[in-house]
Scaffold this active site. Structure first.
Site, mmCIF file in Angstrom:
data_model
loop_
_atom_site.group_PDB
_atom_site.id
_atom_site.type_symbol
_atom_site.label_atom_id
_atom_site.label_comp_id
_atom_site.label_asym_id
_atom_site.label_seq_id
_atom_site.Cartn_x
_atom_site.Cartn_y
_atom_site.Cartn_z
ATOM 1 N N GLY A 96 0.768 -1.244 0.000
ATOM 2 C CA GLY A 96 0.000 0.000 0.000
ATOM 3 C C GLY A 96 0.795 1.289 0.000
ATOM 4 N N SER A 97 2.052 1.242 -0.465
ATOM 5 C CA SER A 97 2.819 2.498 -0.437
ATOM 6 C C SER A 97 2.243 3.517 -1.413
ATOM 7 C CB SER A 97 4.301 2.242 -0.710
ATOM 8 O OG SER A 97 4.518 1.900 -2.051
ATOM 9 N N ASN A 98 1.699 3.049 -2.526
ATOM 10 C CA ASN A 98 1.061 3.996 -3.456
ATOM 11 C C ASN A 98 -0.210 4.580 -2.842
ATOM 12 O OD1 ASN A 98 2.280 4.318 -6.302
ATOM 13 N ND2 ASN A 98 2.552 2.143 -5.864
ATOM 14 N N HIS A 158 1.718 0.334 -13.555
ATOM 15 C CA HIS A 158 2.511 -0.873 -13.771
ATOM 16 C C HIS A 158 3.996 -0.507 -13.664
ATOM 17 C CE1 HIS A 158 3.191 -4.923 -15.218
ATOM 18 N NE2 HIS A 158 4.174 -4.441 -15.958
HETATM 19 C C1 GRF Z 1 3.550 -1.197 -7.522
HETATM 20 O O1 GRF Z 1 4.836 -1.484 -7.978
HETATM 21 C C2 GRF Z 1 2.614 -1.060 -8.698
HETATM 22 O O2 GRF Z 1 3.237 -0.643 -9.855
HETATM 23 C C3 GRF Z 1 2.118 -2.452 -8.894
HETATM 24 O O3 GRF Z 1 2.037 -2.995 -7.605
HETATM 25 C C4 GRF Z 1 2.950 -2.338 -6.740
HETATM 26 C C5 GRF Z 1 2.202 -1.889 -5.527
HETATM 27 O O4 GRF Z 1 3.042 -1.414 -4.519
HETATM 28 N N1 GRF Z 1 0.907 -2.460 -9.676
HETATM 29 P P1 GRF Z 1 2.424 -0.767 -3.224
HETATM 30 O O5 GRF Z 1 1.511 -1.801 -2.578
HETATM 31 O O6 GRF Z 1 1.691 0.460 -3.603
HETATM 32 O O7 GRF Z 1 3.613 -0.474 -2.337
#
Ligand code: GRF
Length: 187
Positions: free
Chosen positions: A12-14, A103
């Site tokens: 969930g870092s994004n 992605h």
């Molecule tokens: C990211 O690298 C994104 O590109 C991919 O999944 C990963 C999710 O990372 N679709 P996070 O859970 O947001 O850290």
């Protein structure tokens, strides 16, 4: 009020970065986070931010009645941030042009089923690529094949490992995903 519905399966870092970037932004809200993984790190992040978390199982997610659950939240944008299940056709068709994904490579290379997380970065390095990056794209009925909205690149150095490359790529993701979301909300 613009509503962003988040989908995530992992750490969930994004999601964390998106929530930080839109925190206190007037006119933007997050009705819920949908996850398929009840152990996902993103759940803690969402709860800490006071958001509703919805854990779905496969049967519900792929059943068309789930559309009622989504419709009730009336989202303007559906944002996949590390969501590992394929988005069902009924959802793609109902929210055409309103579902986006990020992605961790330069599509159309290194995409498709099974290409996620470290698999992507391992494949990029094994192929001897000199650059990688991120792709933010619309979601269609096929894995990683929707219209590309934005790509940003990083160099792949001889000294890079899948782990160091993953870090560089993730940094780009955090930098750009919220900007694309903001642009789409304002368009
Ligand atoms: C990211 O690298 C994104 O590109 C991919 O999944 C990963 C999710 O990372 N679709 P996070 O859970 O947001 O850290």
């Amino acid at each position: 009020m613009k509503k962003i519905l988040l989908f995530a399966s992992g750490s969930g870092s994004n999601v964390r970065t998106i929530l930080q970037n839109f925190y206190e932004q007037p006119g933007v809200s997050f009705p819920a986070i949908i996850t398929n993984n009840k152990h996902a790190g993103v759940i803690e992040i969402a709860r800490a931010a006071g958001l509703d978390v919805m854990v779905v199982n496969k049967e519900n997610f792929y059943s068309e009645v789930f559309i009622d659950v989504i419709d009730m939240m009336n989202p303007d944008l559906l944002v996949l941030a590390g969501f590992l299940w394929k988005v069902p056709d009924y959802l793609v068709q109902t929210y055409q042009g309103k579902i986006i994904n990020i992605h961790p490579a330069l599509l159309p290379k290194f995409g498709g089923k099974g290409m996620y997380g470290h698999h992507v970065h391992e494949a990029v390095i094994a192929a001897g690529e000199t650059e990688s990056g991120i792709t933010i794209h619309l979601v269609n009925e096929h894995y990683d094949e929707g219209t590309i909205l934005l790509q940003k690149k990083v160099d792949v150095l001889d000294s890079d490992t899948p782990e160091t490359l993953a870090k560089k790529v993730l940094k780009l993701e955090h930098e750009w995903y919220s900007k694309v979301i903001a642009t789409l909300l304002n368009s």
